[in-house]
Design an enzyme around this catalytic site. Sequence first.
Site, mmCIF file in Angstrom:
data_model
loop_
_atom_site.group_PDB
_atom_site.id
_atom_site.type_symbol
_atom_site.label_atom_id
_atom_site.label_comp_id
_atom_site.label_asym_id
_atom_site.label_seq_id
_atom_site.Cartn_x
_atom_site.Cartn_y
_atom_site.Cartn_z
ATOM 1 N N ASP A 32 -0.807 117.417 49.551
ATOM 2 C CA ASP A 32 0.245 118.227 48.158
ATOM 3 C C ASP A 32 1.180 118.805 48.575
ATOM 4 O OD1 ASP A 32 1.305 116.980 45.843
ATOM 5 O OD2 ASP A 32 -0.522 117.674 44.184
ATOM 6 N N GLY A 33 2.224 119.272 47.935
ATOM 7 C CA GLY A 33 2.387 120.416 47.717
ATOM 8 C C GLY A 33 4.093 120.554 48.702
ATOM 9 N N HIS A 52 9.219 117.773 52.977
ATOM 10 C CA HIS A 52 8.614 116.564 53.401
ATOM 11 C C HIS A 52 7.973 116.743 54.934
ATOM 12 C CE1 HIS A 52 7.367 114.952 49.463
ATOM 13 N NE2 HIS A 52 8.602 114.612 50.002
ATOM 14 N N SER A 54 1.222 106.817 48.164
ATOM 15 C CA SER A 54 0.698 106.423 47.048
ATOM 16 C C SER A 54 0.859 104.864 46.460
ATOM 17 C CB SER A 54 -0.080 107.261 46.394
ATOM 18 O OG SER A 54 1.061 107.344 45.112
ATOM 19 N N LEU A 56 -10.828 110.480 68.129
ATOM 20 C CA LEU A 56 -10.254 111.101 66.305
ATOM 21 C C LEU A 56 -10.206 109.454 66.240
ATOM 22 C CD1 LEU A 56 -10.384 112.119 63.552
ATOM 23 C CD2 LEU A 56 -7.750 113.429 65.349
ATOM 24 N N ARG A 107 -7.319 117.157 41.224
ATOM 25 C CA ARG A 107 -7.901 115.790 41.136
ATOM 26 C C ARG A 107 -7.717 114.691 41.890
ATOM 27 N NH1 ARG A 107 -2.688 117.236 38.580
ATOM 28 N NH2 ARG A 107 -0.837 116.724 39.252
ATOM 29 N N LEU A 108 -7.764 113.705 41.861
ATOM 30 C CA LEU A 108 -7.936 112.333 42.659
ATOM 31 C C LEU A 108 -6.944 111.815 43.226
ATOM 32 C CD1 LEU A 108 -11.199 111.960 42.456
ATOM 33 C CD2 LEU A 108 -10.452 113.433 43.432
ATOM 34 N N SER A 109 -6.139 111.802 42.232
ATOM 35 C CA SER A 109 -5.018 111.131 42.059
ATOM 36 C C SER A 109 -4.947 110.044 42.892
ATOM 37 C CB SER A 109 -3.201 112.069 43.061
ATOM 38 O OG SER A 109 -3.010 113.148 42.479
HETATM 39 C C1 FPP Z 1 2.633 115.408 47.851
HETATM 40 O O1 FPP Z 1 4.184 116.062 48.138
HETATM 41 C C2 FPP Z 1 2.737 114.705 49.505
HETATM 42 C C3 FPP Z 1 3.719 113.082 49.563
HETATM 43 C C4 FPP Z 1 3.763 112.743 48.527
HETATM 44 C C5 FPP Z 1 3.813 112.632 50.731
HETATM 45 C C6 FPP Z 1 2.963 113.449 52.265
HETATM 46 C C7 FPP Z 1 4.064 112.867 53.523
HETATM 47 C C8 FPP Z 1 4.081 114.040 54.243
HETATM 48 C C9 FPP Z 1 3.255 114.658 55.214
HETATM 49 C C10 FPP Z 1 5.214 113.410 55.693
HETATM 50 C C11 FPP Z 1 4.413 111.994 55.697
HETATM 51 C C12 FPP Z 1 3.836 111.716 56.437
HETATM 52 C C13 FPP Z 1 3.597 110.818 57.741
HETATM 53 C C14 FPP Z 1 2.162 110.561 57.640
HETATM 54 C C15 FPP Z 1 4.616 110.749 58.404
HETATM 55 P P1 FPP Z 1 5.158 116.354 46.748
HETATM 56 O O2 FPP Z 1 5.479 115.591 46.888
HETATM 57 O O3 FPP Z 1 4.185 115.880 45.393
HETATM 58 O O4 FPP Z 1 4.931 117.633 46.597
HETATM 59 P P2 FPP Z 1 4.848 118.397 44.960
HETATM 60 O O5 FPP Z 1 3.935 118.224 44.026
HETATM 61 O O6 FPP Z 1 5.497 119.968 44.987
HETATM 62 O O7 FPP Z 1 6.430 117.643 44.378
#
Ligand code: FPP
Length: 233
Positions: free
Chosen positions: A13-14, A30, A58, A124, A187-189
């Site tokens: 997250d973040g 991302h 998700s 892994l 949180r677990l979201s």
């Molecule tokens: C949450 O951060 C992150 C996501 C919803 C996407 C996670 C994806 C990646 C790390 C890259 C893609 C993964 C692969 C396997 C190619 P957020 O967007 O909710 O951040 P924020 O809460 O700061 O807005």
Amino acid sequence: MKEIPNHIAIIMDGNGRWAKQRKKMRTTGHRQGVEALRAVLTKADELGINHLTVYAFSTENWARPKAEIKALMLLLLEYIKNESKALHKKNVRITTIGDLGSFDEKIQLEIAKAKELTKDNTGLNFNIALNYGGRDEIRRAVEKIVEQERKGNREGISVTEEEIERYLDTRDMPDPDLLIRTSGEMRLSNYLLWQMAYTELVFTETLWPDFTGEDLEKAIETYQNRDRRFGKI
Ligand code: FPP
């Protein structure tokens, strides 16, 4: 020597906040998140972790702006296409959880190829949660049990925990020992709801794109100092 967690689950997250702090597009966050994932995967492999499950998309993420969804899909496609050979060389087995049916056929095909290529690897297990939601996973498991009943393959209304587990997406995996969530949210979201009944939760303020292999080691250390009782005394 202290016990290394067998299965680590991560909520990455973040990314958005990381980008905002730099006045960049969320997509840039991302993209940087993928770099962080690369480093964490390498470290997890070095440490001899057996299962690493990451929350990439998700069931709720579909509610994001179309452009962001498109960018995430592109990133995922790029990642799977570019990375699976290198992961295969490292003896990594790629698996997924979640309902892939909602993704583009092209993505589904690339994922299927990556899984097929790495299916016999013994290192892994890199497990990517895609269109995943804990409630949806349990719902789908119940649906499959009902279907078995309808087909006459099972009898009776009694359902055991073991039976439910056989129909979860994680059927071949142990429950996570450690959950790491970055960015200060606690949180677990809707992540691995069934599986995390006794998982140790570690939250860090670090935004996912800044999370390093060293941070992974720190989280493992925190885990190692916990007293796991599983409801016993
Ligand atoms: C949450 O951060 C992150 C996501 C919803 C996407 C996670 C994806 C990646 C790390 C890259 C893609 C993964 C692969 C396997 C190619 P957020 O967007 O909710 O951040 P924020 O809460 O700061 O807005």
